[in-house]
Design a protein around this motif. Sequence first.
Motif, PDB file in Angstrom:
ATOM      1  N   PHE A  76      38.940  34.109  37.333  1.00  0.00           N
ATOM      2  CA  PHE A  76      39.785  36.142  37.513  1.00  0.00           C
ATOM      3  C   PHE A  76      41.284  34.734  38.603  1.00  0.00           C
ATOM      4  O   PHE A  76      42.496  34.953  37.987  1.00  0.00           O
ATOM      5  CB  PHE A  76      38.747  36.825  37.928  1.00  0.00           C
ATOM      6  CG  PHE A  76      40.064  37.617  38.386  1.00  0.00           C
ATOM      7  CD1 PHE A  76      40.887  38.792  38.406  1.00  0.00           C
ATOM      8  CD2 PHE A  76      40.536  37.984  40.609  1.00  0.00           C
ATOM      9  CE1 PHE A  76      41.517  39.447  38.377  1.00  0.00           C
ATOM     10  CE2 PHE A  76      40.861  38.088  40.720  1.00  0.00           C
ATOM     11  CZ  PHE A  76      41.275  39.142  40.053  1.00  0.00           C
TER      12      PHE A  76
ATOM     13  N   LEU B  55      38.213  39.964  32.377  1.00  0.00           N
ATOM     14  CA  LEU B  55      38.196  39.318  33.532  1.00  0.00           C
ATOM     15  C   LEU B  55      39.126  40.612  34.701  1.00  0.00           C
ATOM     16  O   LEU B  55      38.053  40.292  35.914  1.00  0.00           O
ATOM     17  CB  LEU B  55      39.216  37.173  34.104  1.00  0.00           C
ATOM     18  CG  LEU B  55      38.729  36.720  32.948  1.00  0.00           C
ATOM     19  CD1 LEU B  55      39.469  35.405  33.079  1.00  0.00           C
ATOM     20  CD2 LEU B  55      36.908  36.189  33.535  1.00  0.00           C
TER      21      LEU B  55
ATOM     22  N   LEU C  92      32.901  33.852  37.580  1.00  0.00           N
ATOM     23  CA  LEU C  92      33.536  34.988  36.255  1.00  0.00           C
ATOM     24  C   LEU C  92      34.835  35.130  37.642  1.00  0.00           C
ATOM     25  O   LEU C  92      36.075  35.076  37.377  1.00  0.00           O
ATOM     26  CB  LEU C  92      33.255  35.667  36.405  1.00  0.00           C
ATOM     27  CG  LEU C  92      32.627  35.549  34.964  1.00  0.00           C
ATOM     28  CD1 LEU C  92      31.332  36.779  35.008  1.00  0.00           C
ATOM     29  CD2 LEU C  92      33.480  34.987  33.899  1.00  0.00           C
TER      30      LEU C  92
ATOM     31  N   HIS D 191      36.174  43.295  34.769  1.00  0.00           N
ATOM     32  CA  HIS D 191      35.094  42.481  35.350  1.00  0.00           C
ATOM     33  C   HIS D 191      35.434  42.332  37.268  1.00  0.00           C
ATOM     34  O   HIS D 191      34.065  42.784  37.893  1.00  0.00           O
ATOM     35  CB  HIS D 191      34.837  41.064  34.267  1.00  0.00           C
ATOM     36  CG  HIS D 191      33.641  40.547  35.949  1.00  0.00           C
ATOM     37  ND1 HIS D 191      33.092  39.874  36.517  1.00  0.00           N
ATOM     38  CD2 HIS D 191      32.184  40.921  35.066  1.00  0.00           C
ATOM     39  CE1 HIS D 191      31.795  39.496  37.610  1.00  0.00           C
ATOM     40  NE2 HIS D 191      31.068  40.406  36.105  1.00  0.00           N
ATOM     41  N   GLU D 192      36.271  41.568  37.835  1.00  0.00           N
ATOM     42  CA  GLU D 192      36.773  41.801  38.925  1.00  0.00           C
ATOM     43  C   GLU D 192      36.668  43.456  39.646  1.00  0.00           C
ATOM     44  O   GLU D 192      36.444  43.647  40.370  1.00  0.00           O
ATOM     45  CB  GLU D 192      37.870  41.114  39.150  1.00  0.00           C
ATOM     46  CG  GLU D 192      38.011  40.837  40.086  1.00  0.00           C
ATOM     47  CD  GLU D 192      37.539  39.398  41.693  1.00  0.00           C
ATOM     48  OE1 GLU D 192      37.797  39.529  42.466  1.00  0.00           O
ATOM     49  OE2 GLU D 192      36.599  39.061  40.709  1.00  0.00           O
TER      50      GLU D 192
END
Length: 163
Positions: free
Chosen positions: A14, A147, A10, A150-151
């Motif tokens: 990203f 993304l 991921l 999530h980051e």
Amino acid sequence: MTSATREKTLHRLFLISVWIKGGAGLLETLAGVPFFFITPKAIERLVVFLTAPELSEDPDDWIAITLTRAVRHFTADTALFAGAYLVIHGLIKIFLVAGLLRKKLWAYPLSLWFLVVFIVYQCYRYIYTHSIWLVVLTIVDLIVAFLIWHEYQSRKRFYGQIT
């Protein structure tokens, strides 16, 4: 897939998506600048020059006909709007990408906010155009938004462990 492998994947996705957005921002900015200096007549002549060979071969060529019709309605105001939109949109992307790549926490929510605004605008435009490209762009933007989100969650956990 282990949790560490998933996180690594991921994160790579990203980074790839952010670099692509940054490249797109640079291209948009560069593409927008000429609109401030080129007259609508010059653009019309260029499109006619580029589409004439295709129309002589195939008078029903949809792309050539669509481009030719579009430039007939291209005014100085349209050029100003197109140039301003591309330059502003491109510079916003470049600014946000720089923040994301430098891992600045403020860049994550700000990027998500701008993505949401553009996604809403793309959905609004879809109502009028029914363009499949707007659907594709919106799906890509939704993936990029996930993304980034999530980051951001990972960065917040990381910074929370440090303090």
